[in-house]
Write an enzyme that holds these catalytic residues in place. Structure first.
Site, PDB file in Angstrom:
ATOM      1  CB  CYS A  26     -19.099  83.325  28.153  1.00  0.00           C
ATOM      2  SG  CYS A  26     -18.070  81.879  28.455  1.00  0.00           S
ATOM      3  CB  THR A  84     -10.452  62.050  10.478  1.00  0.00           C
ATOM      4  OG1 THR A  84     -11.273  60.876  10.534  1.00  0.00           O
ATOM      5  CG2 THR A  84      -9.237  61.781   9.600  1.00  0.00           C
ATOM      6  CE1 TYR A  85      -7.484  61.613  17.016  1.00  0.00           C
ATOM      7  CE2 TYR A  85      -9.726  62.483  16.872  1.00  0.00           C
ATOM      8  CZ  TYR A  85      -8.409  62.619  17.274  1.00  0.00           C
ATOM      9  OH  TYR A  85      -8.009  63.763  17.929  1.00  0.00           O
TER      10      TYR A  85
END
Length: 479
Positions: A125, A373-374
């Protein structure tokens, strides 16, 4: 400031501060010959259109966080921009990372950044390696260490073995690895130091997964992140649709995928209410079937990277990588039963005892992402997504050999399509091989913020899995 050579380009610009289209040089009367760097990638992510990040990140919570980032560090980096699509998680992530790198702890600041470099290098990375090389120097680290692992003190080099195992095959960690690091001598680690090092290693292994999984672009001031030629008109005007490689004709199929997923979630919820109690033997059989099937979740569409020198110098044994927990014809370690060594009952208390406060912050971060969560799925609202989030979390743990006795692994097969499984396994186990095609192939009608949400679940599930193996080994060493 980088000086250009307009004569070699052949440009004859005389307008002040207007760059040549070929060499990028400024040829004003006073500042003739100054090159202006341009970011190679367009926006924070090569997978997500920059307009979506800025548009979806325009709410007050994100804006406040971006201002805080700028005031604190003088920049809003690309990871922050993408994570900012989920501000509640970003807040928790920041608090944990700030404690790990900048607050009081057993390890000196420069060694913390060097450990981050070692961890990120295992997954090739460049983004994280380059970033922490700069941070390492900023807090007074010895520039000689950045020539490679062999120039670092023996104490840090001793981390190499546990670094590579944690990154690729954490189930192989034993109390003997812990004992070797804690043995008396000039290069020995204290238990408190080792706990901080292990948290740093798992944090940056997992963050590398997020970088590759979301296609995070290099920063403009990083090596390889800029050029001096202007972007081509084609790269500027490419639409999200053309970038994603999803033709209009596939739009109907993508919508059908959403409806199929919704229907399966509904059926599973109904079955849970009606199904009789399943025996432990049957639950174990279902896990073993899923674990065996995960062997077949592979793809030939992988990105191959040649290790750049500034990353390779921090990697020993570069051929060591992920191998499936269960391989045909090989003797495998016993499955890690989550109930035998849980984060809540064992890992959390051990970390908090040896490295105060970090256990609390890690627990908060795990809880935030697991419960985030939505109540939406693609174009649907008012949806209970807990079943789907649990399937993703448990599938990540499954490919690392961790089983939950009380979970029905048939849900994984019902809810996670093959293209999503390929993406999850690649990002979690060998993130450097992630491609944009993998990202665009699953959940084609979902919002990019929902795909980022998956990457946050992957990041934290992977980190918790590796930590559980490491902390179990420490517990066994101590008893």
């Amino acid at each position: 400031m980088i000086v250009a050579d307009p004569e070699s380009c052949g440009c004859s610009r005389v307008e002040a501060y207007l760059p040549c289209e070929n060499c990028g040089a400024l040829s004003g009367k006073k500042d003739r010959g100054i090159k202006i760097p341009r970011q190679l990638g367009r926006g924070p992510s090569s997978f997500i259109p920059v307009e979506e990040i800025l548009q979806e990140g325009a709410e007050s919570a994100q804006r406040r966080l971006f201002i805080e980032a700028f005031v604190s560090t003088g920049r809003v980096d690309n990871i922050t921009m993408v994570m900012g699509l989920h501000p509640e998680y970003l807040t928790s992530f920041w608090k944990t990372q700030y404690l790990l790198l900048r607050m009081d702890g057993p390890l000196p600041y420069h060694k913390r950044h060097y450990i981050a470099i070692m961890a990120a290098a295992r997954h090739q990375c460049s983004y994280l390696v380059g970033f922490h090389m700069g941070e390492f120097l900023q807090v007074g680290g010895d520039p000689q260490w950045l020539r490679g692992l062999q120039y670092a003190p023996q104490k840090l080099r001793n981390l190499n073995e546990i670094n590579k195992i944690l990154a690729h095959r954490p189930w192989l960690i034993t109390k003997e690895h812990i004992k070797a690091l804690l043995k008396t001598g000039d290069s020995s680690w204290s238990l408190a130091e080792l706990i901080q090092a292990l948290v740093l290693l798992t944090h940056y292994h997992s963050l590398a997964s997020f970088v590759f999984g979301c296609g995070i672009n290099l920063e403009i001031d990083q090596e390889g992140g800029h050029a001096f030629r202007p972007p081509s008109p084609r790269s500027c005007d490419s639409s999200p649709a053309s970038e994603d490689g999803v033709s209009t004709s596939s739009g109907t199929d993508a919508m059908e995928e959403v409806e199929v997923l919704m229907e399966r979630m509904k059926l599973l919820q109904e079955c849970q209410l009606e199904e009789e109690v399943v025996t432990q033997e049957e639950m174990e059989t279902r896990f073993e079937m899923e674990k065996t099937e995960s062997l077949l979740v592979t793809t030939s569409d992988i990105a191959e990277h040649s290790l750049p020198p500034n990353v390779l110098c921090f990697v020993e044994d570069p051929e060591f990588g992920y191998k499936d927990f269960t391989r045909r014809g090989e003797q495998t370690p016993p499955t890690f039963r989550a109930q035998d060594y849980t984060w809540e009952d064992h890992g959390y208390s051990l970390i908090n005892r040896l490295y105060p406060d970090v256990g609390q912050l890690l627990d908060e971060k795990f809880q935030v992402v697991y419960n985030l969560t939505y109540n939406t799925i693609a174009m649907h609202s008012g949806v209970d997504t807990s079943m789907l989030r649990r399937a993703i979390w448990n599938y990540v743990h499954c490919v690392f050999g961790i089983r939950y006795d009380d979970y029905d692994y048939r849900e994984v097969n019902q809810l996670l399509e093959r293209s999503l499984k390929i993406y999850i396994k690649t990002v979690a186990c060998y993130p450097e091989k992630t491609t944009k095609r993998m990202y665009t192939q699953f959940w084609r009608h979902f919002k990019h913020s929902e795909k980022v949400h998956i990457n946050l679940l992957l990041l934290e599930a992977r980190m918790q899995a590796a930590l559980l193996y490491a902390l179990r080994a420490i517990t066994r060493y101590m008893t």
